[in-house]
Design an enzyme around this catalytic site. Sequence first.
Site, PDB file in Angstrom:
ATOM      1  N   ILE A 212       0.835  -1.209   0.000  1.00 24.73           N
ATOM      2  CA  ILE A 212       0.000   0.000   0.000  1.00 24.73           C
ATOM      3  C   ILE A 212       0.867   1.256   0.000  1.00 24.73           C
ATOM      4  O   ILE A 212       0.575   2.235  -0.695  1.00 24.73           O
ATOM      5  CB  ILE A 212      -0.941  -0.016   1.230  1.00 24.73           C
TER       6      ILE A 212
ATOM      7  N   SER B 230      -6.713   0.213   9.278  1.00 19.72           N
ATOM      8  CA  SER B 230      -7.190  -1.095   8.809  1.00 19.72           C
ATOM      9  C   SER B 230      -8.644  -1.173   9.237  1.00 19.72           C
ATOM     10  O   SER B 230      -9.035  -0.536  10.227  1.00 19.72           O
ATOM     11  CB  SER B 230      -6.411  -2.224   9.496  1.00 19.72           C
TER      12      SER B 230
ATOM     13  N   ASP C   3      11.361   3.036   4.108  1.00 21.03           N
ATOM     14  CA  ASP C   3      11.094   1.633   4.459  1.00 21.03           C
ATOM     15  C   ASP C   3      12.262   1.127   5.296  1.00 21.03           C
ATOM     16  O   ASP C   3      13.392   1.607   5.147  1.00 21.03           O
ATOM     17  CB  ASP C   3      10.918   0.744   3.210  1.00 21.03           C
TER      18      ASP C   3
ATOM     19  N   TYR D 156      -2.638  -7.174  16.497  1.00 19.01           N
ATOM     20  CA  TYR D 156      -2.962  -6.327  15.343  1.00 19.01           C
ATOM     21  C   TYR D 156      -4.264  -5.560  15.584  1.00 19.01           C
ATOM     22  O   TYR D 156      -4.313  -4.341  15.402  1.00 19.01           O
ATOM     23  CB  TYR D 156      -3.086  -7.203  14.087  1.00 19.01           C
TER      24      TYR D 156
ATOM     25  N   ASN E  24       2.175   4.858   7.306  1.00 18.52           N
ATOM     26  CA  ASN E  24       1.666   3.660   6.628  1.00 18.52           C
ATOM     27  C   ASN E  24       2.346   2.375   7.094  1.00 18.52           C
ATOM     28  O   ASN E  24       1.715   1.314   7.084  1.00 18.52           O
ATOM     29  CB  ASN E  24       1.840   3.842   5.117  1.00 18.52           C
TER      30      ASN E  24
ATOM     31  N   LYS F 144      -4.343  -1.525  16.025  1.00 17.97           N
ATOM     32  CA  LYS F 144      -5.003  -0.758  14.962  1.00 17.97           C
ATOM     33  C   LYS F 144      -6.154   0.061  15.550  1.00 17.97           C
ATOM     34  O   LYS F 144      -6.441   1.151  15.074  1.00 17.97           O
ATOM     35  CB  LYS F 144      -5.474  -1.677  13.836  1.00 17.97           C
TER      36      LYS F 144
HETATM   37  N1  LIG Z   1      -2.644  -5.804   3.206  1.00 19.40           N
HETATM   38  C1  LIG Z   1      -3.779  -5.696   3.876  1.00 19.40           C
HETATM   39  O1  LIG Z   1      -4.681  -6.540   3.725  1.00 19.40           O
HETATM   40  C2  LIG Z   1      -3.992  -4.520   4.801  1.00 19.40           C
HETATM   41  C3  LIG Z   1      -5.300  -4.247   5.212  1.00 19.40           C
HETATM   42  C4  LIG Z   1      -5.532  -3.193   6.070  1.00 19.40           C
HETATM   43  C5  LIG Z   1      -4.481  -2.394   6.493  1.00 19.40           C
HETATM   44  N2  LIG Z   1      -3.215  -2.678   6.095  1.00 19.40           N
HETATM   45  C6  LIG Z   1      -2.140  -1.809   6.585  1.00 19.40           C
HETATM   46  O2  LIG Z   1      -1.479  -1.213   5.494  1.00 19.40           O
HETATM   47  C7  LIG Z   1      -0.150  -0.851   5.865  1.00 19.40           C
HETATM   48  C8  LIG Z   1       0.798  -1.328   4.799  1.00 19.40           C
HETATM   49  O3  LIG Z   1       0.758  -2.743   4.761  1.00 19.40           O
HETATM   50  P1  LIG Z   1       0.915  -3.601   3.407  1.00 19.40           P
HETATM   51  O4  LIG Z   1      -0.247  -4.480   3.325  1.00 19.40           O
HETATM   52  O5  LIG Z   1       1.264  -2.707   2.279  1.00 19.40           O
HETATM   53  O6  LIG Z   1       2.116  -4.522   3.862  1.00 19.40           O
HETATM   54  P2  LIG Z   1       3.541  -4.818   3.221  1.00 19.40           P
HETATM   55  O7  LIG Z   1       4.101  -5.868   4.093  1.00 19.40           O
HETATM   56  O8  LIG Z   1       3.443  -5.027   1.761  1.00 19.40           O
HETATM   57  O9  LIG Z   1       4.305  -3.433   3.449  1.00 19.40           O
HETATM   58  C9  LIG Z   1       4.670  -2.973   4.710  1.00 19.40           C
HETATM   59  C10 LIG Z   1       6.026  -2.311   4.585  1.00 19.40           C
HETATM   60  O10 LIG Z   1       6.332  -1.689   5.824  1.00 19.40           O
HETATM   61  C11 LIG Z   1       7.703  -1.889   6.080  1.00 19.40           C
HETATM   62  N3  LIG Z   1       7.955  -1.719   7.498  1.00 19.40           N
HETATM   63  C12 LIG Z   1       7.629  -2.563   8.520  1.00 19.40           C
HETATM   64  N4  LIG Z   1       8.018  -2.039   9.693  1.00 19.40           N
HETATM   65  C13 LIG Z   1       8.590  -0.851   9.412  1.00 19.40           C
HETATM   66  C14 LIG Z   1       9.185   0.161  10.196  1.00 19.40           C
HETATM   67  N5  LIG Z   1       9.280   0.051  11.539  1.00 19.40           N
HETATM   68  N6  LIG Z   1       9.681   1.270   9.584  1.00 19.40           N
HETATM   69  C15 LIG Z   1       9.611   1.384   8.232  1.00 19.40           C
HETATM   70  N7  LIG Z   1       9.065   0.458   7.440  1.00 19.40           N
HETATM   71  C16 LIG Z   1       8.565  -0.640   8.021  1.00 19.40           C
HETATM   72  C17 LIG Z   1       8.008  -3.283   5.553  1.00 19.40           C
HETATM   73  O11 LIG Z   1       9.382  -3.451   5.285  1.00 19.40           O
HETATM   74  C18 LIG Z   1       7.137  -3.330   4.297  1.00 19.40           C
HETATM   75  O12 LIG Z   1       7.851  -2.931   3.126  1.00 19.40           O
HETATM   76  C19 LIG Z   1       0.073  -1.473   7.240  1.00 19.40           C
HETATM   77  O13 LIG Z   1      -0.059  -0.499   8.245  1.00 19.40           O
HETATM   78  C20 LIG Z   1      -1.027  -2.509   7.335  1.00 19.40           C
HETATM   79  O14 LIG Z   1      -1.365  -2.806   8.662  1.00 19.40           O
HETATM   80  C21 LIG Z   1      -2.943  -3.725   5.248  1.00 19.40           C
END
Ligand SMILES: NC(=O)c1ccc[n+]([C@@H]2O[C@H](COP(=O)([O-])OP(=O)(O)OC[C@H]3O[C@@H](n4cnc5c(N)ncnc54)[C@H](O)[C@@H]3O)[C@@H](O)[C@H]2O)c1
Length: 253
Positions: free
Chosen positions: A18, A131, A37, A144, A80, A148
Amino acid sequence: MEAVQGAGVVVTGAGGGIGAALARRFAAEGARVVVNDLDADKAKAVAEEIGGIAVPGDASAIVPEARDALGGTVDVYCANAGVGSGGSEAAGESVWALAWDVNVMAHVRAAEALVPEWLERGSGRFVSTVSAAGLLTMIGAAPYSVTKHGAYAFAEWLSLTYRHRGIKVHAICPQGVRTDMLDSTGSAGDLVLKPTAIEPQDVAEALFQGIEEDRFLILPHPEVAGFYQARAGDPDRWLTHMNHLQQKWEAAQ
Ligand SMILES: NC(=O)c1ccc[n+]([C@@H]2O[C@H](COP(=O)([O-])OP(=O)(O)OC[C@H]3O[C@@H](n4cnc5c(N)ncnc54)[C@H](O)[C@@H]3O)[C@@H](O)[C@H]2O)c1
């Protein structure tokens, strides 16, 4: 979009998923984007692709470096980065601590660093990738769900405290989004999230619609509004429904 044209934007956790979609969209709309990241190679690859600036590292501590990279001003901050942290009450101290640190405290620390200058200027935008688990609850994932809820509460608090002083806040609350995190949610994700999962760029689109309409709550899955109302309107009925889902999940394992 006029609101972001030329703006200095920071997106944490933007090496993939995202965050990368948000970074791409902000860049396409004419913003100058800092791509953060923990994974430096991923941050650099996305920054290179969109003509942005990579600032790798822990999202908790990047505001000073990001501000310098943008020439002194952060206009938009997208909190994010997140960790998926499944498990129960027995997930363990380190799992709970990491979830609090990344999913909640990184947002608090960024706001602490940014709000004074935003109040002085009378403008600033804080985007929190929460989320649907922050409005509802995800089965099989206590750390989680709890953190959240914390991220959502913090975004709400920021919005109600500073909205008359020029600070805009958006809370993005999607259900499943096709990213690495979704792949790591296992059988609970397969049951609850994957059937209605959307693409990361759909989340970016929903955010931009929300910015255009000046809305706090961004629901890339519109049906979440009804679930949220159902929970508030009749908590026991909603819990019984969620427990049925829990039992279905247990039976499938
Ligand atoms: N994928 C889903 O279904 C979903 C649904 C609702 C919310 N979200 C939220 O969206 C956000 C992004 O998640 P995503 O699905 O793109 O996941 P993803 O795993 O593809 O990306 C998350 C990124 O965050 C980075 N990261 C983790 N900890 C970190 C830190 N301390 N500092 C900097 N970077 C860090 C990781 O290296 C990774 O590249 C998150 O907050 C997640 O909770 C995801």
